[in-house]
Design an enzyme around this catalytic site. Structure first.
Site, PDB file in Angstrom:
ATOM      1  N   ARG A   1      -2.876   0.799  -1.326  1.00 20.47           N
ATOM      2  CA  ARG A   1      -1.781   0.638  -2.314  1.00 20.47           C
ATOM      3  C   ARG A   1      -0.520   1.393  -1.904  1.00 20.47           C
ATOM      4  O   ARG A   1       0.340   1.692  -2.729  1.00 20.47           O
ATOM      5  CB  ARG A   1      -2.225   1.066  -3.718  1.00 20.47           C
ATOM      6  CG  ARG A   1      -3.357   0.175  -4.207  1.00 20.47           C
ATOM      7  CD  ARG A   1      -3.669   0.379  -5.656  1.00 20.47           C
ATOM      8  NE  ARG A   1      -4.833  -0.459  -6.000  1.00 20.47           N
ATOM      9  CZ  ARG A   1      -4.775  -1.579  -6.687  1.00 20.47           C
ATOM     10  NH1 ARG A   1      -3.624  -2.014  -7.116  1.00 20.47           N
ATOM     11  NH2 ARG A   1      -5.849  -2.272  -6.946  1.00 20.47           N
ATOM     12  N   LEU A   2      -0.433   1.704  -0.646  1.00 19.01           N
ATOM     13  CA  LEU A   2       0.800   2.339  -0.145  1.00 19.01           C
ATOM     14  C   LEU A   2       1.701   1.222   0.371  1.00 19.01           C
ATOM     15  O   LEU A   2       1.793   0.951   1.569  1.00 19.01           O
ATOM     16  CB  LEU A   2       0.463   3.377   0.937  1.00 19.01           C
ATOM     17  CG  LEU A   2      -0.364   4.541   0.392  1.00 19.01           C
ATOM     18  CD1 LEU A   2      -0.805   5.478   1.496  1.00 19.01           C
ATOM     19  CD2 LEU A   2       0.447   5.312  -0.658  1.00 19.01           C
TER      20      LEU A   2
END
Ligand SMILES: Cc1cc2nc3c(=O)[nH]c(=O)nc-3n(C[C@H](O)[C@H](O)[C@H](O)COP(=O)(O)O)c2cc1C
Length: 201
Positions: free
Chosen positions: A180-181
């Site tokens: 989720r970066l």
């Protein structure tokens, strides 16, 4: 998808948009031209709906609609609006904000003339977002127009139907990343220049 870097981005956001848009059109199962258009009126009431992107170039992002619709009333009052694209296969989102202007009559005439005859008659038949008793009401109106225009190839564009262009002042490109970066790059117009910065996901 390879990680996005500032160096890999086109300094011109319209060209960057066109690159992603073309990749989405090739890869997406959904209609990649579908975009959410968010508007607000003078009473601060916000609304959003899908419209189709018909042109993206230096002028901005063009779509067509009914000039008497609720979205058009919003834009008459406040011409700031936002667009959002989501392309799930390529795991990308593009958010655009800016000011909306009416396209000139020639551009609207040209696009209207390019639609097939029944779509042109459909635009004539529908007072967009007005309450109607049932579908039969709409189909009767459409049938009347089909009869009226049976011998005509030219269906004139009604003056209440046409295009708008959103002239962007900010465009954000979002691409899914591991853990989720996600990668996010925001282009902001400062004077005549586009400045690019990276945002935390
Ligand atoms: C996939 C899709 C594409 C659409 N394309 C348009 C469009 O290009 N123009 C338009 O006026 N409405 C389009 N609509 C309908 C709008 O979402 C909306 O129902 C309509 O424009 C009335 O909005 P308003 O009452 O906020 O003005 C589309 C809807 C969907 C689901």
């Amino acid at each position: 998808m390879p990680t996005l870097t500032k160096n890999s981005l086109n300094p011109d956001p319209i060209q960057q948009f066109t690159l992603w848009f073309n990749e989405a059109k090739q890869q997406e199962e959904i209609d990649a031209t579908a975009m959410t258009l968010a508007t607000v009126n003078a009473a601060y009431e916000v609304s959003a709906r899908i419209v189709l992107l018909k042109q993206a170039d230096e002028q901005g992002f063009a779509f067509f609609t009914n000039y008497t619709s609720p979205k058009a009333h919003d834009l008459d009052e406040i011409n700031n609006a936002a667009l959002v694209f989501w392309w799930p296969k390529t795991e990308r989102q593009v958010r655009i904000t800016g000011k909306v202007e009416k396209l000139d009559n020639t551009a609207s005439d040209n696009y209207f003339a390019s639609r097939d005859k029944n779509s042109r008659l459909g635009a004539l038949a529908s007072k967009q977002s007005n309450v109607i008793p049932d579908r039969a009401f709409l189909m009767n109106r459409f049938a009347q127009l089909q009869e009226q225009y049976a011998k005509h190839t030219v269906v004139p564009r009604p003056e209440y139907w046409g295009g708008y262009v959103l002239v962007p002042n900010a465009i954000e490109f979002w691409q899914a990343g591991e853990h989720r970066l996600h990668d996010r790059f925001l282009y902001k117009k400062v004077g005549n220049q586009w400045q690019i910065c990276q945002l935390s996901p």
